[in-house]
Motif scaffolding. Structure first.
Motif, PDB file in Angstrom:
ATOM      1  N   PRO A 154      46.934  43.441  51.594  1.00  0.00           N
ATOM      2  CA  PRO A 154      47.523  42.130  51.275  1.00  0.00           C
ATOM      3  C   PRO A 154      47.404  41.149  52.439  1.00  0.00           C
ATOM      4  O   PRO A 154      47.774  41.465  53.572  1.00  0.00           O
ATOM      5  N   GLY A 155      46.849  39.988  52.140  1.00  0.00           N
ATOM      6  CA  GLY A 155      46.729  38.940  53.144  1.00  0.00           C
ATOM      7  C   GLY A 155      45.551  39.078  54.088  1.00  0.00           C
ATOM      8  O   GLY A 155      45.373  38.230  54.978  1.00  0.00           O
ATOM      9  N   ASN A 156      44.742  40.123  53.934  1.00  0.00           N
ATOM     10  CA  ASN A 156      43.598  40.327  54.832  1.00  0.00           C
ATOM     11  C   ASN A 156      42.388  39.558  54.297  1.00  0.00           C
ATOM     12  O   ASN A 156      41.669  40.014  53.410  1.00  0.00           O
ATOM     13  N   GLN A 160      38.868  40.679  52.090  1.00  0.00           N
ATOM     14  CA  GLN A 160      38.625  40.015  50.810  1.00  0.00           C
ATOM     15  C   GLN A 160      37.242  39.363  50.789  1.00  0.00           C
ATOM     16  O   GLN A 160      36.491  39.491  49.812  1.00  0.00           O
ATOM     17  N   MET A 161      36.905  38.699  51.877  1.00  0.00           N
ATOM     18  CA  MET A 161      35.597  38.045  51.971  1.00  0.00           C
ATOM     19  C   MET A 161      34.474  39.072  51.942  1.00  0.00           C
ATOM     20  O   MET A 161      33.456  38.865  51.275  1.00  0.00           O
ATOM     21  N   ARG A 162      34.656  40.181  52.653  1.00  0.00           N
ATOM     22  CA  ARG A 162      33.645  41.244  52.662  1.00  0.00           C
ATOM     23  C   ARG A 162      33.403  41.785  51.254  1.00  0.00           C
ATOM     24  O   ARG A 162      32.258  41.899  50.799  1.00  0.00           O
TER      25      ARG A 162
END
Length: 257
Positions: A154-156, A160-162
């Protein structure tokens, strides 16, 4: 001693180089104008159709089959937005017809005058198949690949982009493999001027697919595949990263964070 012809020769070479460069970008105005509404329609339609199908089939969460079906339906929706722009681009980029037109608006004017306003939607069926196949492969793969990747903390944002970059790139590559034959056929259909009383050689998508394969072989259906997949593979990843980032931004604005 310099020849008096040398300046002229140099000037000619300069002009030739400039003309060659300009030809590389011929017809670029239509795709540029198309990109924003095209991408917005893609994701908005995918979200809307996803909610529709979940409600229709009485499920709370997206499944693999629903992700593919939703993507395909979003692709059909997207096709209605892009067909006129694609038609203009194809006519401007065709060597045999490019001399007839003086820019994007001149293409529209002359097509409507010669073939009627509905001619702006020439190739709708083949364009629809192209987008149905690409979006089905793209969104279907994104769902499956995301499920296989490590869960995002959560919040990373980096994780998420990876995940988005990997899933979107695989989805973009898969979609391109699926839809390139229809893209080849679409270009031929849209590059054909309709003549009253004559049946065009390339008219409907699937028969045209058979014609190309019969006359030129299967490999002809994948002409231009390499530059296309090099653009749309990574592009699919970047597209998903941008979409996720934009949606997160608007959610924060809505929630007042």
């Amino acid at each position: 001693m310099s020849s008096p012809c040398e300046p002229t020769t140099a000037l000619c070479l300069t002009c030739d180089n400039e003309c060659s460069a300009s030809r590389l970008y011929r017809g670029i105005s239509a795709p540029i104008l198309m990109e924003a509404p095209k991408r917005a329609t893609k994701f908005a339609a995918n979200d809307s159709w996803g909610a529709f199908y979940r409600n229709l089939f009485g499920v709370d969460k997206q499944t693999q089959s629903l992700a593919t079906l939703t993507g395909a339906t979003a692709g059909a929706t997207e096709a209605f937005v892009v067909v006129p722009f694609e038609l203009v681009k194809i006519r401007l980029q065709d060597k045999a017809q490019a001399h007839k037109y003086n820019g994007m608006f001149d293409v529209v004017k002359k097509i409507v005058a010669a073939e009627g306003p509905l001619a702006m939607y020439n190739g709708l069926e083949s364009t629809m198949w192209r987008h149905v196949l690409w979006n089905a492969g793209y969104f279907g793969c994104i769902f499956q690949v995301r499920a296989q990747l490590p869960a995002v903390e959560p919040g990373n944002k980096n994780q998420q982009m990876r995940n988005d970059l990997i899933a979107g790139s695989i989805g973009g590559t898969t979609g391109t493999i699926l839809n390139t034959p229809m893209d080849v056929v679409k270009s031929r259909i849209q590059n054909t001027t309709k003549v009253p009383g004559q049946v065009a050689k390339y008219n409907w998508a699937w028969p045209a697919l058979g014609t190309v394969m019969k006359e030129e072989g299967f490999s002809a259906l994948y002409k231009g595949f390499t530059p296309k997949v090099l653009r749309l593979g990574p592009g699919g990843g970047i597209l998903l990263v941008v979409y996720t980032g934009v949606m997160d931004f608007f959610r924060k604005m809505r929630d007042g964070n």
